[in-house]
Design a protein around this motif. Structure first.
Motif, PDB file in Angstrom:
ATOM      1  N   THR A   2       0.644  -1.629  -0.209  1.00 18.44           N
ATOM      2  CA  THR A   2       0.024   0.136   0.159  1.00 18.44           C
ATOM      3  C   THR A   2       1.011   1.022   0.272  1.00 18.44           C
ATOM      4  OG1 THR A   2      -0.571   0.068   2.338  1.00 18.44           O
ATOM      5  CG2 THR A   2      -1.508  -1.676   1.317  1.00 18.44           C
ATOM      6  N   SER A   3       0.473   2.020  -0.714  1.00 22.59           N
ATOM      7  CA  SER A   3       0.905   3.741  -0.512  1.00 22.59           C
ATOM      8  C   SER A   3       1.188   3.840   1.126  1.00 22.59           C
ATOM      9  CB  SER A   3       0.458   4.722  -0.797  1.00 22.59           C
ATOM     10  OG  SER A   3      -1.004   4.773   0.160  1.00 22.59           O
ATOM     11  N   VAL A   4       0.563   3.254   2.345  1.00 21.02           N
ATOM     12  CA  VAL A   4       1.278   3.905   3.417  1.00 21.02           C
ATOM     13  C   VAL A   4       2.483   3.447   4.016  1.00 21.02           C
ATOM     14  CG1 VAL A   4       0.682   4.220   6.019  1.00 21.02           C
ATOM     15  CG2 VAL A   4      -1.055   5.041   4.068  1.00 21.02           C
ATOM     16  N   ASN A   5       2.441   1.854   3.537  1.00 17.40           N
ATOM     17  CA  ASN A   5       4.116   0.627   3.635  1.00 17.40           C
ATOM     18  C   ASN A   5       5.215   1.242   3.106  1.00 17.40           C
ATOM     19  OD1 ASN A   5       2.380  -0.499   5.385  1.00 17.40           O
ATOM     20  ND2 ASN A   5       1.687  -1.711   4.021  1.00 17.40           N
ATOM     21  N   ILE A   6       4.749   1.733   1.981  1.00 20.14           N
ATOM     22  CA  ILE A   6       6.003   1.982   0.942  1.00 20.14           C
ATOM     23  C   ILE A   6       6.407   3.516   1.685  1.00 20.14           C
ATOM     24  CG2 ILE A   6       6.553   2.877  -1.012  1.00 20.14           C
ATOM     25  CD1 ILE A   6       4.784   1.190  -2.101  1.00 20.14           C
ATOM     26  N   MET A   7       5.770   4.536   1.578  1.00 20.83           N
ATOM     27  CA  MET A   7       5.949   6.025   2.836  1.00 20.83           C
ATOM     28  C   MET A   7       6.860   5.565   3.816  1.00 20.83           C
ATOM     29  SD  MET A   7       3.981   9.254   4.029  1.00 20.83           S
ATOM     30  CE  MET A   7       3.007   7.831   4.457  1.00 20.83           C
ATOM     31  N   LEU A   8       6.655   4.778   4.175  1.00 22.70           N
ATOM     32  CA  LEU A   8       6.387   4.298   5.652  1.00 22.70           C
ATOM     33  C   LEU A   8       8.097   3.803   5.442  1.00 22.70           C
ATOM     34  CD1 LEU A   8       4.190   2.550   8.335  1.00 22.70           C
ATOM     35  CD2 LEU A   8       4.993   4.911   8.394  1.00 22.70           C
ATOM     36  N   LEU A   9       8.973   2.736   4.257  1.00 19.43           N
ATOM     37  CA  LEU A   9       9.702   2.429   4.520  1.00 19.43           C
ATOM     38  C   LEU A   9      10.446   3.438   3.859  1.00 19.43           C
ATOM     39  CD1 LEU A   9       9.413  -0.682   2.442  1.00 19.43           C
ATOM     40  CD2 LEU A   9       9.998   0.040   3.931  1.00 19.43           C
ATOM     41  N   GLY A  10       9.779   4.712   2.914  1.00 21.25           N
ATOM     42  CA  GLY A  10      11.051   6.147   2.728  1.00 21.25           C
ATOM     43  C   GLY A  10      11.031   6.545   3.650  1.00 21.25           C
ATOM     44  N   LEU A  11      10.333   6.388   5.018  1.00 20.73           N
ATOM     45  CA  LEU A  11      10.725   7.750   5.856  1.00 20.73           C
ATOM     46  C   LEU A  11      11.872   6.737   7.091  1.00 20.73           C
ATOM     47  CD1 LEU A  11       7.536   8.211   7.616  1.00 20.73           C
ATOM     48  CD2 LEU A  11       9.597  10.169   6.382  1.00 20.73           C
ATOM     49  N   THR A  12      11.391   5.038   6.691  1.00 17.64           N
ATOM     50  CA  THR A  12      12.617   4.720   7.487  1.00 17.64           C
ATOM     51  C   THR A  12      13.402   4.863   6.719  1.00 17.64           C
ATOM     52  OG1 THR A  12      11.484   2.779   8.407  1.00 17.64           O
ATOM     53  CG2 THR A  12      13.511   2.277   8.153  1.00 17.64           C
ATOM     54  N   ALA A  13      14.121   4.878   5.749  1.00 18.81           N
ATOM     55  CA  ALA A  13      15.293   4.883   4.643  1.00 18.81           C
ATOM     56  C   ALA A  13      16.038   6.383   5.123  1.00 18.81           C
ATOM     57  CB  ALA A  13      15.051   4.859   3.233  1.00 18.81           C
ATOM     58  N   LEU A  14      15.297   7.248   5.307  1.00 14.39           N
ATOM     59  CA  LEU A  14      15.337   8.941   5.345  1.00 14.39           C
ATOM     60  C   LEU A  14      16.265   9.220   6.751  1.00 14.39           C
ATOM     61  CD1 LEU A  14      15.322  12.019   4.359  1.00 14.39           C
ATOM     62  CD2 LEU A  14      13.178  12.005   5.236  1.00 14.39           C
ATOM     63  N   ALA A  15      15.366   8.226   7.658  1.00 12.77           N
ATOM     64  CA  ALA A  15      16.160   8.397   9.192  1.00 12.77           C
ATOM     65  C   ALA A  15      17.559   7.556   9.347  1.00 12.77           C
ATOM     66  CB  ALA A  15      14.953   7.802   9.982  1.00 12.77           C
ATOM     67  N   LEU A  16      17.730   6.464   8.383  1.00 11.85           N
ATOM     68  CA  LEU A  16      18.908   5.882   8.617  1.00 11.85           C
ATOM     69  C   LEU A  16      19.899   7.196   7.729  1.00 11.85           C
ATOM     70  CD1 LEU A  16      18.116   2.163   7.862  1.00 11.85           C
ATOM     71  CD2 LEU A  16      19.267   3.029   9.344  1.00 11.85           C
ATOM     72  N   HIS A  17      19.653   7.437   6.720  1.00  7.11           N
ATOM     73  CA  HIS A  17      20.636   8.529   6.054  1.00  7.11           C
ATOM     74  C   HIS A  17      20.558  10.064   6.936  1.00  7.11           C
ATOM     75  CE1 HIS A  17      22.570  11.177   3.037  1.00  7.11           C
ATOM     76  NE2 HIS A  17      21.464  11.726   3.354  1.00  7.11           N
ATOM     77  N   LEU A  18      19.654  10.549   7.126  1.00 10.10           N
ATOM     78  CA  LEU A  18      19.708  11.527   8.574  1.00 10.10           C
ATOM     79  C   LEU A  18      21.016  10.957   9.795  1.00 10.10           C
ATOM     80  CD1 LEU A  18      16.605  13.561   8.503  1.00 10.10           C
ATOM     81  CD2 LEU A  18      19.041  13.829   7.230  1.00 10.10           C
ATOM     82  N   ALA A  19      21.143   9.802  10.328  1.00 14.47           N
ATOM     83  CA  ALA A  19      21.574   8.932  11.490  1.00 14.47           C
ATOM     84  C   ALA A  19      22.915   8.648  11.004  1.00 14.47           C
ATOM     85  CB  ALA A  19      20.757   7.958  11.818  1.00 14.47           C
ATOM     86  N   GLY A  20      22.714   8.798   9.727  1.00 18.81           N
ATOM     87  CA  GLY A  20      24.963   8.553   9.352  1.00 18.81           C
ATOM     88  C   GLY A  20      24.944   7.105   8.826  1.00 18.81           C
ATOM     89  N   ALA A  21      24.322   6.257   8.610  1.00 15.68           N
ATOM     90  CA  ALA A  21      24.259   4.848   8.666  1.00 15.68           C
ATOM     91  C   ALA A  21      24.981   4.304   7.447  1.00 15.68           C
ATOM     92  CB  ALA A  21      22.531   4.478   8.686  1.00 15.68           C
ATOM     93  N   ALA A  22      25.496   5.331   6.524  1.00 10.83           N
ATOM     94  CA  ALA A  22      25.860   4.794   5.614  1.00 10.83           C
ATOM     95  C   ALA A  22      27.419   5.357   5.728  1.00 10.83           C
ATOM     96  CB  ALA A  22      25.561   5.336   3.819  1.00 10.83           C
ATOM     97  N   GLY A  23      27.613   6.117   7.031  1.00 11.36           N
ATOM     98  CA  GLY A  23      29.324   6.435   7.344  1.00 11.36           C
ATOM     99  C   GLY A  23      30.012   5.911   7.263  1.00 11.36           C
ATOM    100  N   TRP A  24      29.740   4.562   7.828  1.00 13.52           N
ATOM    101  CA  TRP A  24      30.553   3.741   7.633  1.00 13.52           C
ATOM    102  C   TRP A  24      31.314   2.944   6.796  1.00 13.52           C
ATOM    103  CZ3 TRP A  24      29.666  -1.951   5.962  1.00 13.52           C
ATOM    104  CH2 TRP A  24      28.696  -1.642   5.289  1.00 13.52           C
TER     105      TRP A  24
END
Length: 59
Positions: free
Chosen positions: A28-50
């Motif tokens: 559903t669009s809500v579930n895909i939006m929540l996955l997008g928010l999770t990816a955005l939170a990981l980006h802002l947390a610096g998860a790819a910095g390692w």
């Protein structure tokens, strides 16, 4: 990288919602939006910095 994935997921959620596409309960669009928010939170947390490597030296 997570920011690009978040943008793609937000765009897919928008298309599903705007076109009123009938999907199953998982994509559903809500579930895909929540996955997008999770990816955005990981980006802002610096998860790819390692992945960049920590071999840079301060001069």
């Amino acid at each position: 990288m997570f920011a690009i994935a978040a943008a793609v997921l937000f765009f897919l959620a928008f298309l599903i919602n705007a076109a009123d596409i009938s999907t199953n309960d998982t994509f559903t669009s809500v579930n895909i939006m929540l996955l997008g928010l999770t990816a955005l939170a990981l980006h802002l947390a610096g998860a790819a910095g390692w992945a960049r490597g920590r071999s840079s030296r301060r001069r």
